[in-house]
Design a protein around this motif. Structure first.
Motif, short mmCIF file in Angstrom:
data_model
loop_
_atom_site.label_atom_id
_atom_site.label_comp_id
_atom_site.label_asym_id
_atom_site.label_seq_id
_atom_site.Cartn_x
_atom_site.Cartn_y
_atom_site.Cartn_z
N VAL A 5 0.92 -1.22 0.09
CA VAL A 5 0.18 -0.04 -0.08
C VAL A 5 1.17 1.15 0.11
O VAL A 5 1.75 1.26 0.87
N ALA A 6 0.60 2.18 -1.16
CA ALA A 6 1.53 3.31 -0.97
C ALA A 6 0.74 4.47 -1.45
O ALA A 6 -0.47 4.27 -2.13
N GLY A 7 0.87 5.70 -0.95
CA GLY A 7 0.11 6.61 -1.43
C GLY A 7 0.73 8.06 -1.20
O GLY A 7 1.56 8.34 -0.74
N ILE A 8 0.07 9.34 -1.98
CA ILE A 8 0.60 10.64 -2.00
C ILE A 8 -0.61 11.40 -1.97
O ILE A 8 -1.79 11.06 -2.73
N SER A 9 -0.80 12.30 -1.04
CA SER A 9 -1.99 13.16 -0.71
C SER A 9 -1.54 14.43 -0.27
O SER A 9 -0.44 14.75 0.33
N THR A 10 -2.53 15.45 0.01
CA THR A 10 -2.38 16.71 0.45
C THR A 10 -2.72 16.40 2.00
O THR A 10 -2.60 17.56 2.69
N HIS A 11 -3.14 15.40 2.38
CA HIS A 11 -3.23 15.09 3.97
C HIS A 11 -2.55 13.84 4.23
O HIS A 11 -1.76 13.14 3.35
N ASP A 12 -2.63 13.53 5.59
CA ASP A 12 -1.83 12.68 5.85
C ASP A 12 -1.97 11.28 5.60
O ASP A 12 -3.41 10.84 5.67
N VAL A 13 -1.16 10.58 4.95
CA VAL A 13 -1.46 9.17 4.49
C VAL A 13 -1.36 8.01 5.43
O VAL A 13 -1.64 6.85 5.09
N VAL A 14 -0.50 8.24 6.44
CA VAL A 14 -0.17 7.11 7.36
C VAL A 14 -1.20 6.38 7.76
O VAL A 14 -1.21 5.02 7.86
N PRO A 15 -2.39 7.06 8.41
CA PRO A 15 -3.58 6.24 8.90
C PRO A 15 -3.94 5.30 7.51
O PRO A 15 -4.32 4.06 7.74
N THR A 16 -4.27 5.62 6.40
CA THR A 16 -4.82 4.96 5.06
C THR A 16 -3.71 3.86 4.85
O THR A 16 -3.82 2.77 4.80
N LEU A 17 -2.46 4.12 4.96
CA LEU A 17 -1.40 3.05 4.77
C LEU A 17 -1.46 1.89 6.04
O LEU A 17 -1.61 0.83 5.68
N LEU A 18 -1.72 2.20 6.97
CA LEU A 18 -1.78 1.36 8.20
C LEU A 18 -3.06 0.47 8.17
O LEU A 18 -3.21 -0.87 8.22
N GLN A 19 -4.13 1.20 7.74
CA GLN A 19 -5.52 0.41 7.27
C GLN A 19 -5.41 -0.49 6.30
O GLN A 19 -5.78 -1.59 6.40
N GLY A 20 -4.75 -0.14 5.37
CA GLY A 20 -4.49 -0.77 4.04
C GLY A 20 -3.66 -2.12 4.61
O GLY A 20 -4.00 -3.12 4.13
#
Length: 631
Positions: A5-20
Motif C-alpha cells: 500500500v502506498a500513497g500521495i496526498s495533500t493530507h496525512d496518508v499514514v492512517p490509510t497505509l496502516l489500515q491498508g
C-alpha cells in the motif's frame, strides 16, 4: 502473499497505509514496515525518508508509528512473506538505498536516497548485486529487493520515473514496485510485471492517489480503481497521475480505464465469529446461492459471449490449477467425463509449464483460482496460449483479475472476500461453477436432454439449503476434533469423485492444525498406506451411498483388522453404524453427483475445530500465504 500500500496526498496518508496493511493481513506475512517522506506534508519538518519495521503483526507496527508520531503526505507500506532471507527486521520492507559508501560507514536513516517496497522475485538479483557492489553499494539485507533500490539509485539523474523505467528494463522475474526518492517529496512511482498492482484515485478537494497490490487494501478509501497491466509504470502526484507502458509510451485513460469497485469493508469484519475461517465456512450457503443467483437456465453464454462457439469446437478439457483449486478440478473431471462425455486432463499448474506436453488446439483450457492472480496458474495459462490453445476459460472469484482478463471466457464465483488462508467458500463455489460448466458442455454436446439438464440444475439450486443442514452437524464434529488434537498423523480415504474431497480434507487439517495428514483412494490401502495404520493413526472415511460403497466397506474392514480407528462421514442407508473403533456421523441426505459439495463441509469444520483445540493461528497458519503471487 506480500502486500503493498502506498500513497500521495495533500493530507496525512499514514492512517490509510496502516489500515491498508490491516486489510492485507489475510494474504499471509511474517514482517511489515512503513516508510514516509518527512516534510512532504509539513515543510517545516526536516526533509528526509524515515521508516519503521517489525517482525510482529501490523498492530505492533501501528504502535511504533504512533510512538514515533509519523505524519506525511507521501508514504509506502508493506507486509512481507519471506522468500530471500529469514523474516528479520533487516530483511523487512521498505528497503533503502544510501548510495555508494565505504563499508561499515554509519549513515543516519535520514540520509537515505531511495525507499522501495516490492512484491515478487527478481531472478537476476545475484548478477545485479555483484555489479552494484563493484560500484560501492553496501547491502544490509539478504533480499533480492534491496538490489532494486540500489539499482534505481545508480540510475537516478533527477527524475525518479526515468530511473524506474531504466531499472525495470534490467529486471528479470516478477515485481510490483512502489518507490520514493529523497529529492522528490511529492512524487511516488510504481511498476508491475508478473505481480498485481492497482491504482486508486481519490478525486476532489482531498485529492490523493494510491497504489496497492489488492483493491481490498483501499476499501473505505476509494472505489475508483485502475488495474495496471503487464509492464505498466505509473507516476503519481497528489492531483494527477500518468501511466506508461514498458517502453515509456504514455497511455490514454481509455487504455487503462477507471473502474468503480464495490467496497469490501463489511466483508472483512468478523461479526460474531471467532475466526475468519469459521465465518467463511458458515457463509457457504449464502456464497453458493449468490454464485447461482443469475442462472435462470443452462446456456454456454453463462461463461461469456461466444462460449457456444468455443464449446462446440472443443474435443477435450485441460484443467490447470494449484492447491485447493486443483482438487476442485479433480472433482470436475469425474463430472465432465461422466455427464458431458468429454475427456479431461487435470494438471498441477506449476508442473505443466515445465514439461514437454503435447498441445491440442481443440482442448478447452480451464484455469481455476480464487484470486485470479495465482502466479503458477497464470504462467501455465500463458504457456498453454503460447502452445496454440485459443479456447480458454477462467473460473475465479475476482472479475477484474488478470486471469479473467487473459482468458477468452470466464465464470466469476460470488464467494465474496475470503480472508482465511485455508480456502473454504471459494472451493465450494468453484465446485458449483464447474458443475454448471458440466451441464453447459452436456447441453452443447447433447449428452443430456433439456429435461435432464433442468432436473440437475434444480438439484444444484437446493445445495445452499443442503449445506445449511450439514453445518448443523458441528457439535458432532467438535467431539471428533477433541480426539484429533492429540494426534500427530491422520489418513483420509475416499473413492471416485470423493477421493479429491479426501485430499481437500487432509490439506485443510495439515494447513491449520499442523497435523501430518494425507489422503488416498481407498482401494490403494493394500498398496502401501495400510502399513501405517495403528490406533494412533485416525482414518477419516468419506462414505456416500453410491456405487462404490460396498468396496469402501471392505477397505474400512481392512483398517479395523489392523487396529485402526475409523471416523466415517456416512450417508443414510449405508448401514454403517457406530461401534468400537468406528465413529459415524450421518449426513442429512445423499445428493448424488453433488455430494462432494456436502461432504467437504464437515471436513472443513474438523480441521477448524482441531486447530482451535491445538491453539494454532487458524487464519494465518505458519509459512503459508493466501494469495500465492510468486513461484
Amino acid at each position: 502473499m506480500c502486500g503493498i500500500v502506498a500513497g500521495i496526498s495533500t493530507h496525512d496518508v499514514v492512517p490509510t497505509l496502516l489500515q491498508g496493511l490491516q486489510r492485507l493481513e489475510y494474504r499471509g506475512y511474517d514482517s511489515c514496515g512503513l516508510a514516509v517522506h518527512m516534510g512532504s506534508l509539513d515543510p517545516s519538518q526536516p526533509a528526509g525518508l524515515h521508516r519503521t519495521r517489525s517482525t510482529a503483526r501490523v498492530a505492533q507496527l501501528s504502535a511504533q508509528v504512533a510512538q514515533e508520531q509519523l505524519h506525511a503526505g507521501t508514504g509506502i507500506a508493506h507486509t512481507r512473506w519471506a522468500t530471500h532471507g529469514a523474516p528479520t527486521e533487516d530483511n523487512a520492507h521498505p528497503h533503502f538505498s544510501f548510495g555508494p559508501h565505504a563499508p561499515g560507514a554509519a549513515l543516519p536513516e535520514s540520509s537515505a536516497r531511495v525507499a522501495l517496497v516490492h512484491n515478487g522475485i527478481i531472478e537476476n538479483y545475484e548478477t545485479l548485486r555483484a555489479e552494484l557492489q563493484a560500484k560501492g553499494y553496501q547491502f544490509s539485507s539478504e533480499t533480492d529487493t534491496e538490489v532494486v533500490a540500489h539499482l534505481i539509485d545508480s540510475l537516478y539523474d533527477g527524475d525518479l520515473f526515468d530511473a524506474l523505467r531504466q531499472a525495470t528494463a534490467r529486471l528479470q522475474g516478477a515485481y510490483a514496485l512502489a518507490v520514493m526518492h529523497r529529492h522528490e517529496p511529492h512524487r511516488l512511482v510504481g511498476a508491475r510485471a508478473g505481480s498485481p498492482l492497482v491504482l486508486g484515485i481519490v478525486p476532489g478537494a482531498g485529492a490523493a492517489h494510491y497504489v496497492a497490490s489488492d483493491a481490498m487494501a483501499l476499501s473505505g478509501v476509494t472505489d475508483q480503481i485502475v488495474y495496471l497491466e503487464e509492464g505498466d509504470l505509473v507516476d503519481l502526484q497528489a492531483g494527477r497521475y500518468w501511466i506508461c507502458d514498458s517502453t515509456g509510451r504514455s497511455l490514454t485513460p481509455a487504455q487503462r480505464p477507471v473502474h468503480t469497485v464495490q467496497a469490501f469493508a463489511a466483508a472483512a469484519e468478523l461479526e460474531p465469529y471467532q475466526h475468519y475461517m469459521q465465518k467463511e465456512i458458515f457463509e457457504q450457503p449464502r456464497a453458493l446461492a449468490d454464485t447461482l443467483t443469475d442462472v435462470v437456465s443452462i446456456t454456454p453464454e453463462l461463461f461469456g459471449d461466444g462460449a457456444w462457439r468455443h464449446f462446440k469446437d472443443v474435443d477435450s478439457l485441460l484443467i490447470l490449477a494449484c492447491g485447493t483449486s486443483y482438487y476442485s478440478g479433480l472433482v470436475a473431471k469425474y463430472w465432465i467425463e461422466a455427464i458431458a462425455r468429454i475427456p479431461v486432463q487435470v494438471e498441477i499448474a506449476s508442473e505443466y509449464r515445465y514439461r514437454d506436453s503435447v498441445p491440442n488446439p481443440r482442448a478447452l483450457v480451464v484455469v481455476i483460482s480464487q484470486s485470479g492472480e495465482t502466479a503458477d496458474t497464470l504462467a501455465a495459462l500463458r504457456h498453454a496460449k503460447a502452445l496454440g490453445h485459443s479456447h480458454t476459460l477462467a473460473i475465479c472469484n475476482v472479475g477484474s483479475s488478470t486471469m479473467a482478463r487473459e482468458t477468452a471466457l470466464a465464470y466469476i464465483t460470488r464467494a465474496g472476500v475470503e480472508i482465511g488462508v485455508a480456502s473454504t467458500k471459494a472451493f465450494t463455489t468453484q465446485l458449483a461453477s464447474l458443475y454448471l460448466l458440466t451441464l453447459a458442455l452436456a447441453q452443447t454436446r447433447e449428452t443430456l436432454d433439456d429435461a435432464a439438464i433442468a432436473a440437475r440444475l434444480q438439484q444444484l439450486r437446493h445445495i445452499p439449503a443442503a449445506v445449511q443442514a450439514v453445518l448443523a452437524l458441528e457439535p458432532q464434529i467438535i467431539s471428533w476434533a477433541q480426539s484429533f488434537t492429540r494426534m500427530e498423523n491422520a489418513l483420509f480415504l475416499g473413492r471416485g469423485m470423493h477421493y479429491p474431497i479426501a485430499l481437500e480434507g487432509a490439506l485443510k487439517l495439515k494447513e491449520i492444525s499442523y497435523i501430518h495428514a494425507e489422503a488416498y483412494p481407498a482401494g490403494e490401502l493394500k498398496h502401501g498406506p495400510l502399513a501405517l495404520v495403528t490406533s494412533a493413526m485416525p482414518v477419516v472415511v468419506v462414505a456416500p451411498n453410491d456405487a462404490l460403497l460396498e468396496k469402501l466397506k471392505s477397505n474400512m474392514q481392512e483398517v479395523r483388522a489392523r487396529g485402526g480407528v475409523l471416523y466415517v462421514l456416512a450417508d443414510a442407508h449405508t448401514r454403517i453404524e457406530n461401534s468400537e473403533g468406528t465413529h459415524v456421523i450421518r449426513m442429512p441426505e445423499h445428493y448424488g453427483d453433488l455430494s462432494p459439495l456436502l461432504h467437504v463441509v464437515p471436513l472443513q469444520l474438523l480441521a477448524y475445530h482441531t486447530a482451535l483445540g491445538k491453539g494454532t493461528d487458524v487464519d494465518k497458519p505458519r509459512n503459508l500465504a493466501k494469495s500465492v503471487t510468486v513461484e
